[in-house]
Design a protein around this motif. Structure first.
Motif, PDB file in Angstrom:
ATOM      1  N   LEU A  14       0.805  -1.211   0.000  1.00 30.40           N
ATOM      2  CA  LEU A  14       0.000   0.000   0.000  1.00 30.40           C
ATOM      3  C   LEU A  14       0.843   1.267   0.000  1.00 30.40           C
ATOM      4  O   LEU A  14       0.317   2.363   0.198  1.00 30.40           O
ATOM      5  CB  LEU A  14      -0.934   0.013   1.224  1.00 30.40           C
ATOM      6  N   THR A  15       2.119   1.120  -0.231  1.00 27.56           N
ATOM      7  CA  THR A  15       3.012   2.280  -0.197  1.00 27.56           C
ATOM      8  C   THR A  15       2.592   3.334  -1.211  1.00 27.56           C
ATOM      9  O   THR A  15       2.515   4.527  -0.903  1.00 27.56           O
ATOM     10  CB  THR A  15       4.464   1.849  -0.465  1.00 27.56           C
ATOM     11  N   ALA A  16       2.316   2.906  -2.433  1.00 27.18           N
ATOM     12  CA  ALA A  16       1.928   3.850  -3.483  1.00 27.18           C
ATOM     13  C   ALA A  16       0.631   4.575  -3.116  1.00 27.18           C
ATOM     14  O   ALA A  16       0.478   5.772  -3.385  1.00 27.18           O
ATOM     15  CB  ALA A  16       1.775   3.126  -4.815  1.00 27.18           C
ATOM     16  N   LEU A  70       4.361   1.135   7.736  1.00 25.92           N
ATOM     17  CA  LEU A  70       5.756   0.792   7.449  1.00 25.92           C
ATOM     18  C   LEU A  70       6.389   0.018   8.595  1.00 25.92           C
ATOM     19  O   LEU A  70       7.151  -0.939   8.374  1.00 25.92           O
ATOM     20  CB  LEU A  70       6.557   2.072   7.170  1.00 25.92           C
ATOM     21  N   PHE A  71       6.074   0.423   9.807  1.00 25.91           N
ATOM     22  CA  PHE A  71       6.728  -0.185  10.974  1.00 25.91           C
ATOM     23  C   PHE A  71       6.177  -1.573  11.287  1.00 25.91           C
ATOM     24  O   PHE A  71       6.940  -2.527  11.484  1.00 25.91           O
ATOM     25  CB  PHE A  71       6.566   0.730  12.192  1.00 25.91           C
ATOM     26  N   PHE A  72       4.853  -1.702  11.323  1.00 22.61           N
ATOM     27  CA  PHE A  72       4.256  -2.964  11.760  1.00 22.61           C
ATOM     28  C   PHE A  72       4.042  -3.956  10.616  1.00 22.61           C
ATOM     29  O   PHE A  72       4.090  -5.169  10.831  1.00 22.61           O
ATOM     30  CB  PHE A  72       2.912  -2.699  12.454  1.00 22.61           C
ATOM     31  N   VAL A  73       3.780  -3.477   9.420  1.00 23.04           N
ATOM     32  CA  VAL A  73       3.477  -4.374   8.301  1.00 23.04           C
ATOM     33  C   VAL A  73       4.702  -4.603   7.425  1.00 23.04           C
ATOM     34  O   VAL A  73       5.067  -5.735   7.121  1.00 23.04           O
ATOM     35  CB  VAL A  73       2.302  -3.822   7.470  1.00 23.04           C
ATOM     36  N   PHE A  78      11.374  -0.366   3.174  1.00 21.38           N
ATOM     37  CA  PHE A  78      10.707   0.642   2.340  1.00 21.38           C
ATOM     38  C   PHE A  78      11.354   0.701   0.956  1.00 21.38           C
ATOM     39  O   PHE A  78      12.552   0.927   0.828  1.00 21.38           O
ATOM     40  CB  PHE A  78      10.783   2.016   3.009  1.00 21.38           C
ATOM     41  N   SER A  79      10.542   0.451  -0.023  1.00 24.15           N
ATOM     42  CA  SER A  79      11.039   0.516  -1.393  1.00 24.15           C
ATOM     43  C   SER A  79       9.919   1.056  -2.285  1.00 24.15           C
ATOM     44  O   SER A  79       8.862   0.437  -2.404  1.00 24.15           O
ATOM     45  CB  SER A  79      11.477  -0.863  -1.878  1.00 24.15           C
ATOM     46  N   TYR A  80      10.162   2.240  -2.874  1.00 21.03           N
ATOM     47  CA  TYR A  80       9.129   2.856  -3.719  1.00 21.03           C
ATOM     48  C   TYR A  80       9.779   3.532  -4.910  1.00 21.03           C
ATOM     49  O   TYR A  80      10.653   4.387  -4.764  1.00 21.03           O
ATOM     50  CB  TYR A  80       8.325   3.877  -2.908  1.00 21.03           C
ATOM     51  N   ARG A  81       9.388   3.143  -6.071  1.00 20.61           N
ATOM     52  CA  ARG A  81       9.921   3.733  -7.292  1.00 20.61           C
ATOM     53  C   ARG A  81       8.762   4.198  -8.175  1.00 20.61           C
ATOM     54  O   ARG A  81       7.794   3.477  -8.379  1.00 20.61           O
ATOM     55  CB  ARG A  81      10.781   2.729  -8.058  1.00 20.61           C
ATOM     56  N   LYS A  82       8.902   5.406  -8.661  1.00 14.54           N
ATOM     57  CA  LYS A  82       7.858   5.978  -9.519  1.00 14.54           C
ATOM     58  C   LYS A  82       8.526   6.743 -10.652  1.00 14.54           C
ATOM     59  O   LYS A  82       9.374   7.603 -10.426  1.00 14.54           O
ATOM     60  CB  LYS A  82       6.981   6.922  -8.679  1.00 14.54           C
TER      61      LYS A  82
END
Length: 468
Positions: A14-16, A70-73, A78-82
């Motif tokens: 769900l980062t995006a 980010l912390f619990f799941v 963390f890796s996000y590329r756009k």
């Protein structure tokens, strides 16, 4: 159940979503702060400052939930590329959405705008829509989806440009109803977001049709009005084939006593009976006028609600003439008759509204204050749209009150050799708070109190005019 949910979220990144939401909220927040602190006053400023406060809390919540995610799941992995999304021609179709109400304002104010000033107003808001609605979202597309950011930006700009219409429809003055404004913003966002569920070409076609129909309907209405006014204006010229009845009746008559004729109008000065209904007894002012030899006509009303249609009929002594500013700018039958009798005509106003949009040759007063101008200051309409309200505070500003009073009383004191006719128009008490009369507000309403305060100012100005 909790274990199942945890696995569910672990399996879906769900980062995006969070980053897109944070940027969506942030762009609305930044734009709100810019408008709120730049304008400082007015309906748009009040709402955007309120919106910024709400968005700050929403942003804190989203950031907090994202950090927990980010912390619990994600266990801080963390890796996000756009990738950057370039400009596309179809993106610029979106600017027509906030420009639709702007075009309506321009067409509705053609009596006060020239072609050049109309283009300046349209160009100003087109530039805003392009920069803040398209360019900035594209530049930020490295971090969030371009279409998401365009949705946020265009929705916000559309609400800002449409606010003047909303304030007119809801009779808002200086401050609107936040709940209604927020609801409309949400609806705009939902409508623009829904485009992902319909064919792209269909959405583009819908925007083009909306803008085109809005523009064409405005042009047709304006063309009909202009044709009617143009015919009546020709009739107002004493050299035309058809003359007004008053012109024909007085054509060969001579005035025996060339007394000065002073028509001093106080904007939206309600009659005694109407004001008394709202708890204010204006009999002292009426008595003062009668004691000084004036005749007070009780129970009388204007023959048109707005200024232009009412005074167009007065200056031509004809109830059938269509409204046009030229009649207020020295081009009426009354002006023509008096000029032929040796009168010098003066137009003295506390704002330039009566003269805006008219070519210099259509301003026929011997002398005017403020001085003649070929074009309405485009900034007047621009500022009104940005403020979110077509109020006197915006439309009539720019003329120093003391200078107006000085010019008016110079004419009143008869400092000229020739007899004079003067039409002067004061902005007190002001028609904006007087809208409470047709809204049937109570006497304790804030707008009623504001009107009474301005009525006192009108009375003071009136008494000083008499003493002059």
């Amino acid at each position: 159940m909790s274990i199942i949910n945890l696995k569910k979220y672990k399996g879906k990144d769900l980062t995006a979503f969070f980053i897109g939401s944070i940027f969506f909220i942030s762009i609305l927040l930044v734009y709100s702060l810019i408008i709120g602190h730049s304008l400082r006053r007015g309906i748009n400023a009040e709402f955007t400052l309120y919106l910024s406060k709400v968005l700050k809390y929403v942003l804190v919540v989203f950031v907090s939930v994202f950090l927990c995610y980010l912390f619990f799941v994600k266990k801080m992995v963390f890796s996000y590329r756009k990738s950057f999304e370039p400009f596309q021609l179809k993106d610029f179709v979106f600017i027509l959405i906030p420009l639709t109400p702007v075009m309506q304002y321009i067409l509705s104010n053609q009596g006060s705008l020239t072609v050049l000033s109309s283009f300046l107003v349209f160009g100003f808001f087109a530039l805003i829509a392009i920069v803040f609605g398209i360019v900035i979202p594209v530049l930020l597309s490295k971090f969030a989806l371009k279409q998401v950011l365009i949705t946020a930006s265009i929705s916000f700009i559309t609400l800002i440009t449409a606010m003047a219409s909303l304030s007119e429809a809801n009779a808002w003055t200086q401050k609107g109803q936040a709940a209604i404004q927020m609801a409309i913003l949400i609806v705009i966002i939902l409508v623009l977001s829904a485009r992902k569920f319909i064919p792209e070409k269909l959405f583009i076609m819908a925007v083009l049709v909306l803008f085109s129909v809005n523009t064409m309907s405005g042009l047709l209405i304006q063309d009909t009005s202009d044709n009617g006014n143009r015919g009546n204006l020709e009739n107002s010229n004493s050299d035309s084939i058809k003359k007004f009845s008053v012109t024909s009746a007085l054509e060969d008559k001579k005035i025996k006593r060339h007394n000065d004729v002073l028509l001093i109008v106080f904007e939206a000065y309600a009659d005694f009976e109407t004001i008394k209904h709202y708890g204010f007894d204006n009999s002292e002012q009426m008595g003062l006028l009668e004691d000084r030899g004036f005749y007070v006509y009780h129970g009388t009303y204007s023959i048109g609600a707005p200024t232009t249609p009412s005074l167009s009929k007065v200056f031509n002594i004809d109830s059938d003439i269509s409204e046009h500013k030229q009649s207020l700018a020295g081009g009426g039958a009354v002006h023509d008759l008096l000029e032929k009798q040796g009168y010098k005509t003066y137009g003295v106003f506390d704002n330039a509204w009566n003269l805006r949009g008219l070519p210099v040759e259509d301003i026929r007063y011997y002398n005017t204050f403020p001085s003649t101008s070929e074009a309405m200051d485009s900034w007047v309409l621009i500022k009104a749209i940005l403020t979110g309200e077509f109020s006197d505070m915006v439309s009539f500003e720019g003329i120093d009150l003391d200078s107006y009073l000085e010019h008016k009383r110079k004419v009143i004191k008869r400092e000229y050799a020739s007899p004079v006719f003067m039409y002067s128009h004061s902005n007190f008490p002001s028609h904006r708070p007087s809208r409470i009369f047709k809204m049937n507000k109570g006497k304790d309403d804030a707008n009623v109190k504001e009107y009474i305060e301005k009525l006192h100012l009108a009375n003071a100005e009136m008494n000083q005019d008499i003493e002059a």
